[in-house]
Design an enzyme around this catalytic site. Structure first.
Site, PDB file in Angstrom:
ATOM      1  N   ARG A   1      -5.239  13.141  -6.153  1.00 58.41           N
ATOM      2  CA  ARG A   1      -6.582  12.640  -5.850  1.00 58.41           C
ATOM      3  C   ARG A   1      -7.588  13.787  -5.748  1.00 58.41           C
ATOM      4  O   ARG A   1      -8.733  13.651  -6.182  1.00 58.41           O
ATOM      5  CB  ARG A   1      -6.460  11.875  -4.532  1.00 58.41           C
ATOM      6  CG  ARG A   1      -7.697  11.412  -3.887  1.00 58.41           C
ATOM      7  CD  ARG A   1      -7.940   9.946  -4.167  1.00 58.41           C
ATOM      8  NE  ARG A   1      -8.822   9.374  -3.161  1.00 58.41           N
ATOM      9  CZ  ARG A   1     -10.035   9.831  -2.895  1.00 58.41           C
ATOM     10  NH1 ARG A   1     -10.506  10.873  -3.540  1.00 58.41           N
ATOM     11  NH2 ARG A   1     -10.767   9.230  -1.975  1.00 58.41           N
TER      12      ARG A   1
ATOM     13  N   TYR B   1     -15.766 -10.103  -0.377  1.00 65.64           N
ATOM     14  CA  TYR B   1     -16.388  -8.823  -0.751  1.00 65.64           C
ATOM     15  C   TYR B   1     -17.639  -9.036  -1.597  1.00 65.64           C
ATOM     16  O   TYR B   1     -18.608  -8.288  -1.499  1.00 65.64           O
ATOM     17  CB  TYR B   1     -15.376  -7.922  -1.471  1.00 65.64           C
ATOM     18  CG  TYR B   1     -14.382  -7.337  -0.491  1.00 65.64           C
ATOM     19  CD1 TYR B   1     -14.746  -6.293   0.357  1.00 65.64           C
ATOM     20  CD2 TYR B   1     -13.091  -7.855  -0.373  1.00 65.64           C
ATOM     21  CE1 TYR B   1     -13.853  -5.780   1.286  1.00 65.64           C
ATOM     22  CE2 TYR B   1     -12.193  -7.339   0.546  1.00 65.64           C
ATOM     23  CZ  TYR B   1     -12.581  -6.300   1.376  1.00 65.64           C
ATOM     24  OH  TYR B   1     -11.706  -5.805   2.302  1.00 65.64           O
TER      25      TYR B   1
ATOM     26  N   ARG C   1       0.811  -1.221   0.000  1.00 64.84           N
ATOM     27  CA  ARG C   1       0.000   0.000   0.000  1.00 64.84           C
ATOM     28  C   ARG C   1       0.844   1.271   0.000  1.00 64.84           C
ATOM     29  O   ARG C   1       0.418   2.308   0.508  1.00 64.84           O
ATOM     30  CB  ARG C   1      -0.985   0.016   1.194  1.00 64.84           C
ATOM     31  CG  ARG C   1      -1.768  -1.268   1.397  1.00 64.84           C
ATOM     32  CD  ARG C   1      -2.671  -1.632   0.259  1.00 64.84           C
ATOM     33  NE  ARG C   1      -3.764  -0.696   0.066  1.00 64.84           N
ATOM     34  CZ  ARG C   1      -4.944  -0.770   0.666  1.00 64.84           C
ATOM     35  NH1 ARG C   1      -5.197  -1.751   1.488  1.00 64.84           N
ATOM     36  NH2 ARG C   1      -5.887   0.102   0.411  1.00 64.84           N
TER      37      ARG C   1
ATOM     38  N   ARG D   1      -2.488   6.628  -0.068  1.00 64.91           N
ATOM     39  CA  ARG D   1      -2.569   6.578   1.393  1.00 64.91           C
ATOM     40  C   ARG D   1      -1.716   7.612   2.116  1.00 64.91           C
ATOM     41  O   ARG D   1      -2.232   8.508   2.720  1.00 64.91           O
ATOM     42  CB  ARG D   1      -2.192   5.192   1.912  1.00 64.91           C
ATOM     43  CG  ARG D   1      -3.337   4.220   1.846  1.00 64.91           C
ATOM     44  CD  ARG D   1      -3.091   3.033   2.728  1.00 64.91           C
ATOM     45  NE  ARG D   1      -4.373   2.424   3.140  1.00 64.91           N
ATOM     46  CZ  ARG D   1      -4.459   1.348   3.863  1.00 64.91           C
ATOM     47  NH1 ARG D   1      -3.381   0.745   4.294  1.00 64.91           N
ATOM     48  NH2 ARG D   1      -5.631   0.873   4.192  1.00 64.91           N
TER      49      ARG D   1
ATOM     50  N   ASP E   1      -6.841  -1.623  -7.468  1.00 64.15           N
ATOM     51  CA  ASP E   1      -7.435  -2.222  -6.275  1.00 64.15           C
ATOM     52  C   ASP E   1      -7.819  -3.655  -6.589  1.00 64.15           C
ATOM     53  O   ASP E   1      -8.053  -4.007  -7.748  1.00 64.15           O
ATOM     54  CB  ASP E   1      -8.671  -1.439  -5.816  1.00 64.15           C
ATOM     55  CG  ASP E   1      -8.965  -1.709  -4.350  1.00 64.15           C
ATOM     56  OD1 ASP E   1      -8.482  -0.954  -3.497  1.00 64.15           O
ATOM     57  OD2 ASP E   1      -9.644  -2.713  -4.064  1.00 64.15           O
TER      58      ASP E   1
HETATM   59  O1  CP3 Z   1      -0.200  -1.300  -2.673  1.00 62.45           O
HETATM   60  C1  CP3 Z   1      -0.438  -0.258  -3.304  1.00 62.45           C
HETATM   61  O2  CP3 Z   1       0.043   0.824  -2.949  1.00 62.45           O
HETATM   62  C2  CP3 Z   1      -1.226  -0.343  -4.589  1.00 62.45           C
HETATM   63  C3  CP3 Z   1      -2.621  -0.007  -4.476  1.00 62.45           C
HETATM   64  C4  CP3 Z   1      -3.590  -0.856  -3.674  1.00 62.45           C
HETATM   65  C5  CP3 Z   1      -4.801  -0.300  -3.222  1.00 62.45           C
HETATM   66  N1  CP3 Z   1      -5.526  -1.306  -2.665  1.00 62.45           N
HETATM   67  C6  CP3 Z   1      -5.200   1.109  -3.357  1.00 62.45           C
HETATM   68  C7  CP3 Z   1      -6.237   1.655  -2.472  1.00 62.45           C
HETATM   69  C8  CP3 Z   1      -3.566  -2.217  -3.325  1.00 62.45           C
HETATM   70  C9  CP3 Z   1      -2.492  -3.261  -3.523  1.00 62.45           C
HETATM   71  C10 CP3 Z   1      -4.811  -2.477  -2.698  1.00 62.45           C
HETATM   72  C11 CP3 Z   1      -5.193  -3.821  -2.200  1.00 62.45           C
HETATM   73  C12 CP3 Z   1      -6.419  -3.992  -1.443  1.00 62.45           C
HETATM   74  N2  CP3 Z   1      -7.623  -3.341  -1.591  1.00 62.45           N
HETATM   75  C13 CP3 Z   1      -6.581  -4.987  -0.442  1.00 62.45           C
HETATM   76  C14 CP3 Z   1      -5.547  -6.011  -0.034  1.00 62.45           C
HETATM   77  C15 CP3 Z   1      -4.485  -5.476   0.842  1.00 62.45           C
HETATM   78  C16 CP3 Z   1      -4.897  -5.226   2.266  1.00 62.45           C
HETATM   79  O3  CP3 Z   1      -4.767  -4.071   2.684  1.00 62.45           O
HETATM   80  O4  CP3 Z   1      -5.286  -6.176   2.952  1.00 62.45           O
HETATM   81  C17 CP3 Z   1      -7.894  -4.864   0.050  1.00 62.45           C
HETATM   82  C18 CP3 Z   1      -8.521  -5.699   1.151  1.00 62.45           C
HETATM   83  C19 CP3 Z   1      -8.551  -3.829  -0.705  1.00 62.45           C
HETATM   84  C20 CP3 Z   1      -9.961  -3.360  -0.613  1.00 62.45           C
HETATM   85  C21 CP3 Z   1     -10.066  -1.934  -0.224  1.00 62.45           C
HETATM   86  N3  CP3 Z   1      -9.656  -0.868  -1.021  1.00 62.45           N
HETATM   87  C22 CP3 Z   1     -10.556  -1.393   0.997  1.00 62.45           C
HETATM   88  C23 CP3 Z   1     -11.078  -2.217   2.149  1.00 62.45           C
HETATM   89  C24 CP3 Z   1     -10.438   0.003   0.925  1.00 62.45           C
HETATM   90  C25 CP3 Z   1     -10.897   1.039   1.923  1.00 62.45           C
HETATM   91  C26 CP3 Z   1      -9.979   1.187   3.077  1.00 62.45           C
HETATM   92  C27 CP3 Z   1      -8.521   1.458   2.704  1.00 62.45           C
HETATM   93  O5  CP3 Z   1      -7.755   0.512   2.695  1.00 62.45           O
HETATM   94  O6  CP3 Z   1      -8.163   2.613   2.453  1.00 62.45           O
HETATM   95  C28 CP3 Z   1      -9.835   0.313  -0.325  1.00 62.45           C
HETATM   96  C29 CP3 Z   1      -9.511   1.665  -0.815  1.00 62.45           C
HETATM   97  C30 CP3 Z   1      -8.158   1.922  -1.345  1.00 62.45           C
HETATM   98  N4  CP3 Z   1      -7.444   1.083  -2.144  1.00 62.45           N
HETATM   99  C31 CP3 Z   1      -7.413   3.119  -1.151  1.00 62.45           C
HETATM  100  C32 CP3 Z   1      -6.213   2.959  -1.859  1.00 62.45           C
HETATM  101  C33 CP3 Z   1      -5.097   3.959  -2.001  1.00 62.45           C
HETATM  102  C34 CP3 Z   1      -7.876   4.345  -0.353  1.00 62.45           C
HETATM  103  C35 CP3 Z   1      -8.929   5.077  -1.120  1.00 62.45           C
HETATM  104  C36 CP3 Z   1      -8.718   6.559  -1.258  1.00 62.45           C
HETATM  105  O7  CP3 Z   1      -7.650   7.034  -1.710  1.00 62.45           O
HETATM  106  O8  CP3 Z   1      -9.697   7.225  -0.958  1.00 62.45           O
END
Ligand code: CP3
Length: 343
Positions: free
Chosen positions: A39, A154, A26, A30, A76
């Site tokens: 963003r 999901y 991640r 973030r 994602d």
């Molecule tokens: O690793 C990276 O930097 C690449 C991008 C990436 C994102 N999500 C971007 C993202 C990756 C590899 C993921 C994987 C992901 N997404 C997982 C598996 C990894 C883990 O953390 O267990 C899961 C379970 C998700 C599903 C998901 N996406 C959730 C539950 C959420 C909301 C909460 C959160 O984690 O922020 C997201 C949103 C998300 N995916 C964001 C980002 C940068 C935040 C959204 C935003 O910018 O508003």
């Protein structure tokens, strides 16, 4: 194009390395103010994910700003259920939300069968091609997908959950349906990851974020069974399986045809090495909360982790994704400690 820094790939293959490679799950998005600036120009997370120019830009930010040894494509895991017919919204401060869920045989009709990933996920593939061009060989690019079990969670739940009890209920009450859905997800995931490699991904990672909520036997039948199909279908590329929380399943994970096993911070490196043997690279596993500490604490905890390594087959990472409120300066302390450590 030849890579200038291929430490990550060499460590994954068990080849000689001068120092341990480091990146963060991640890392794209973030934590970086530069990410939030991009963003803020857009309607939301999905527009960012679906616009290759922006996705490429935020993928490369941590390479420039933090000095990591690998980039991971900004996307994602939820793009796969969406491509299969379940659209989602990313709700600010709350997380993902799916209008339609799969909990019955009738609801399986929501799923589009035999989809063309080149068409439905073209925006990710284009982002990979663009990122590869803009990276110009500085570091490898990691492609990824969710593991079938986590994606099923999901699709069944429709949102995040503490217990994922609807998903686990399905495994007991309608196991055939669960297997059918897992197989559909697996087929799409294989085609999708193959397409990512074709588009230029140098390595792949499967995220099984909810592996740890299943018992050993269930995780084998409903989790590892499908991960094995995926790993077998895509041989010859550095491939990491990150099954969060699946401590007792490590011996089974170790038998997968992948190069690398990701560990969360609950797992002891020593025990993991004994179970996984020398034939695989271990990735991880500093507790992300260490990065809330002082610089000195971060250096000490990171060195302690590095000293626990008994071979070169390691890629340094956190035990889960970096938390959103971590100061990027603290991440740099972690990264620089790894980079200055002599093997
Ligand atoms: O690793 C990276 O930097 C690449 C991008 C990436 C994102 N999500 C971007 C993202 C990756 C590899 C993921 C994987 C992901 N997404 C997982 C598996 C990894 C883990 O953390 O267990 C899961 C379970 C998700 C599903 C998901 N996406 C959730 C539950 C959420 C909301 C909460 C959160 O984690 O922020 C997201 C949103 C998300 N995916 C964001 C980002 C940068 C935040 C959204 C935003 O910018 O508003």
């Amino acid at each position: 194009m030849k890579l200038q820094n291929d430490l990550f790939l060499r460590a994954a293959r068990g080849e000689q390395i001068e120092r341990y490679p480091v990146w963060l799950m991640r890392q794209a998005g973030r934590i970086l103010p530069e990410y939030r600036a991009v963003r803020a120009k857009l309607s939301g997370f999905k527009e960012l994910v679906e616009t290759p120019e922006f996705a490429a830009e935020v993928t490369i930010q941590p390479v420039d700003l933090l000095g990591v040894d690998a980039a991971i494509i900004f996307s994602d895991i939820l793009v796969v259920p969406e491509a299969m017919g379940l659209t989602y919204q990313m709700i600010e401060q709350k997380g993902p939300w799916f209008e339609r869920t799969i909990r019955s045989r009738e609801q399986m009709n929501f799923i589009d069968r035999n989809i063309d990933v080149q068409d439905r996920l073209s925006y990710v593939l284009e982002a990979i091609r663009l990122t590869k061009k803009e990276l110009a060989g500085r570091v490898p690019l990691i492609g990824f997908a969710g593991a079938p079990w986590t994606i099923l969670c999901y699709m069944v739940e429709g949102k995040g959950s503490k217990t994922f009890s609807e998903s686990r209920k399905l495994l007991y009450t309608q196991p055939e349906l669960a297997h059918e859905l897992l197989q559909e997800i697996t087929n799409v995931t294989i085609a999708y990851l193959k397409a990512q490699v074709e588009a230029g991904a140098d390595a792949l990672q499967l995220f099984d974020s909810w592996a740890g909520i299943l018992g050993d036997e269930q995780y084998e039948a409903f989790g590892i069974h499908y991960i094995r199909q995926i790993a077998e279908a895509i041989p010859g590329i550095p491939f990491t399986v990150f099954s969060k929380g699946a401590i007792t399943s490590l011996p089974k994970l170790a038998s997968l045809p992948c190069t690398t096993i990701g560990l969360d911070w609950n797992m002891s490196m020593d025990v993991a090495r004994t179970l996984v043997k020398e034939s695989k690279t271990l990735q991880g596993n500093l507790d992300p909360c260490v990065l809330y500490g002082s610089d000195e604490l971060i250096e000490n905890e990171t060195r302690k982790l590095l000293k626990s390594f008994k071979s070169q087959r390691h890629i340094v990472n956190l035990g889960h994704g970096v938390y959103p409120d971590i100061d990027p300066e603290k991440v740099k302390v972690f990264i620089n400690t790894v980079k200055s450590y002599e093997i």
